[in-house]
Scaffold this motif. Structure first.
Motif, PDB file in Angstrom:
ATOM      1  N   ARG A 437      -2.452   4.634   3.348  1.00 30.33           N
ATOM      2  CA  ARG A 437      -3.119   4.863   2.080  1.00 30.33           C
ATOM      3  C   ARG A 437      -2.642   3.813   1.083  1.00 30.33           C
ATOM      4  O   ARG A 437      -1.458   3.501   1.039  1.00 30.33           O
ATOM      5  N   ALA A 438      -3.579   3.259   0.328  1.00 32.62           N
ATOM      6  CA  ALA A 438      -3.251   2.259  -0.686  1.00 32.62           C
ATOM      7  C   ALA A 438      -2.443   1.100  -0.114  1.00 32.62           C
ATOM      8  O   ALA A 438      -1.542   0.572  -0.767  1.00 32.62           O
ATOM      9  N   GLY A 439      -2.751   0.722   1.141  1.00 29.47           N
ATOM     10  CA  GLY A 439      -2.143  -0.449   1.733  1.00 29.47           C
ATOM     11  C   GLY A 439      -0.762  -0.254   2.315  1.00 29.47           C
ATOM     12  O   GLY A 439      -0.065  -1.238   2.578  1.00 29.47           O
ATOM     13  N   ARG A 440      -0.357   1.004   2.571  1.00 27.53           N
ATOM     14  CA  ARG A 440       0.958   1.229   3.163  1.00 27.53           C
ATOM     15  C   ARG A 440       0.945   2.513   3.984  1.00 27.53           C
ATOM     16  O   ARG A 440       0.084   3.388   3.795  1.00 27.53           O
ATOM     17  N   ALA A 441       1.920   2.617   4.892  1.00 24.79           N
ATOM     18  CA  ALA A 441       2.086   3.854   5.646  1.00 24.79           C
ATOM     19  C   ALA A 441       2.580   4.935   4.703  1.00 24.79           C
ATOM     20  O   ALA A 441       3.394   4.684   3.806  1.00 24.79           O
ATOM     21  N   ILE A 442       2.069   6.153   4.898  1.00 32.39           N
ATOM     22  CA  ILE A 442       2.454   7.276   4.046  1.00 32.39           C
ATOM     23  C   ILE A 442       3.691   7.938   4.646  1.00 32.39           C
ATOM     24  O   ILE A 442       3.628   8.536   5.726  1.00 32.39           O
TER      25      ILE A 442
END
Length: 532
Positions: A437-442
């Motif tokens: 999400r939003a360019g990164r792993a959550i």
């Protein structure tokens, strides 16, 4: 090339336009009218060439490779992809121009250097490629030695010499063969200036395109910036009896502009004026769909009239309503097809037409092979490093699914990808699921997932609300992770003038085999079926 026909279906959402076999929006309504966009999804900076009764168009491809897909049409509404004119990465490809001189075709290409370029630190450069056939093969790019400019526009002057007009607006004379310059770059036009209180992104005098009509050269330019405020981008015109000027400003400037944010299309600009079927004149340009900037700059078609003094006037009016078609009779290709079906079983090569690598290295294509599906060698340790395979979509509501098989030490997945800084989706390495999400792993969301090398993934994007699923058999689906709102995944958030696209990625040490990618636009009925 195995493209599937897109027959007209009944519409469940009249605002979405005509739809095809996968629900994709289509311009031709089949009743003598059309609905914009004529190219849904991210098709910015359209460059059009008329050659007799044939029309060809291509678009900025930026860092997607293969790039510069050439499309062909007889009626300006039904387009067929021919080929990629630029199969190898040379840098970030901006707005091109196409022309035919004698029996040879030319494409003039502005490139902002990247890591794959001969000199990544160089200023923007202009290249040219040429061919005896619009379907190719095209020559290797030739560096014209023009630095610091973009947006070339080709014209043959009344003196018989060839010229490129450039951003700024500057100009340089070309050699007779069009493959080198014949003089220095010189500034030739200051542009039409709008009032200081107009809300725009920046002045940005760009996109010079030249058209000859009734003894005049008409110079069409874009000013106001290409994104940012909805009212920024606009189309202006000047004319002269000579390619050397002086240039007289059109009294109707700007002839095309978004005047307020309630209009259906924002940031309209980068137009070319050209004569279409039956002597009718047209403008082709790009714009953002109100509320759907995520789809990128889509291609619009608007009719042009001429006043008693020979100045152009835009005649389209409300571009959200059906408009008279350029030709009263739909003209499909010789095999009866219309458009491009996105569903892909990976049995035939469709790269450079449907699929392209985002921000690739020079030999990125070596990662890919067609072997019982699409076999993709992993690259990098995160999706942002992976140069994923992406495809352009043009619907507000859609669903994509894919089956994948991962090798040990490898993660594969399905994303909605804007750029390396902004994406969402999911990956699986055979043992665990990862959400992005939003360019990164959550890091704060963990969910058990089946331990299996083969898994089906599905993403549903319903008016910006994204829901994810996985399945072991492609029939019974389990919802995965959080729901996302991706309305902000656009150029005004992350810059880069891109669009949100479905993407396939592979990271780690091994390979991922993808099979049976499917795409369909969603209606209320299909949405209900999807969620079962």
């Amino acid at each position: 090339m195995g493209f599937t026909a897109l027959p007209r279906l009944e519409r469940e959402d009249s605002s979405a336009g005509a739809v095809g076999v996968e629900g994709q929006r289509r311009a031709d309504l089949g009743n003598g009218t059309y609905l914009n966009p004529i190219f849904p999804g991210d098709h910015p900076d359209p460059a059009i060439l008329r050659d007799g009764d044939d029309y060809y168009v291509t678009f900025s491809s930026f860092e997607s490779t293969p790039g510069l897909i050439i499309w062909h049409s007889k009626d300006l509404l039904n387009w067929q992809p021919l080929a990629s004119a630029l199969p190898t990465a040379v840098g970030c490809v901006f707005a091109v121009d196409m022309c035919k001189v004698g029996d040879r075709y030319f494409i003039y290409i502005p490139v902002i250097p990247t890591a794959v370029s001969p000199d990544p630190t160089a200023p923007p450069l202009i290249y040219v490629i040429h061919s005896d056939n619009m379907a190719g093969p095209w020559s290797d790019p030739v560096d014209l030695g023009i630095a610091g400019h973009i947006d070339p526009g080709h014209v043959v002057g009344e003196d018989g010499h060839r010229y490129l007009f450039l951003s700024g607006v500057s100009r340089v004379r070309l050699s007779a063969d069009g493959l080198s310059t014949d003089g220095e770059v010189e500034h030739v036009y200051d542009g039409w200036h709008y009032p200081d209180d107009w809300v725009t992104e920046a002045y940005a005098l760009e996109g010079p395109k030249l058209t000859r009509r009734n003894g005049f050269f008409y110079l069409t330019t874009a000013v106001g910036g290409t994104s940012g405020p909805p009212t920024g981008h606009m189309v202006t015109v000047a004319r002269s009896r000579s390619v050397n000027g002086p240039w007289e400003e059109c009294p109707h400037n700007p002839i095309i502009r978004t005047w307020n944010e309630s209009e259906p299309w924002w940031s309209k600009g980068h137009a070319t004026l050209f004569e279409g079927p039956n002597g009718q004149w047209w403008s082709i340009y790009h714009g953002y769909e109100n509320g759907f900037t995520t789809l990128g700059r889509q291609t619009l078609l608007e009719s042009i009239g001429w006043d008693d003094d020979g100045w152009p006037c835009a005649m389209g009016g409300d571009l959200s309503t059906p408009l008279p078609s350029p030709s009263p009779v739909t003209q499909l290709s010789s095999d009866g097809t219309r458009g491009l079906a996105l569903t892909d079983d990976f049995s035939t090569p469709r790269f450079g037409v449907q699929w392209s690598f985002h921000s690739p290295s020079k030999d990125e294509y070596l990662r890919l092979s067609l072997d019982d599906g699409l076999l993709l060698q992993a690259r990098g340790e995160s999706p942002s490093e992976s140069s994923p395979l992406t495809c352009i979509v043009g619907d507000r509501r859609y669903e994509v699914t894919v089956q994948m098989e991962v090798e040990e030490g490898t993660q594969g997945g399905l994303l909605l990808y804007y750029s390396g800084r902004l994406f969402c989706g999911m990956g699986h390495d055979g043992d665990r699921m990862v959400s992005y999400r939003a360019g990164r792993a959550i890091p704060y969301w963990h969910e058990p997932a089946p331990s299996t090398q083969v898994l089906h993934l599905k993403i549903n994007n319903d008016n910006h609300i994204v829901t994810q699923y996985y399945s072991t058999d492609g029939i019974t689906w389990t919802r995965h992770g959080l729901r996302f709102n991706v309305a902000g995944y656009n150029t005004n958030t992350a810059d880069e003038l891109l669009s949100l696209r479905p993407a396939l990625f592979a990271i780690g040490a091994g390979r991922v085999r993808f099979r049976n990618f499917t795409y369909r636009a969603l209606t209320e009925t299909s949405k209900a079926d999807s969620n079962k």
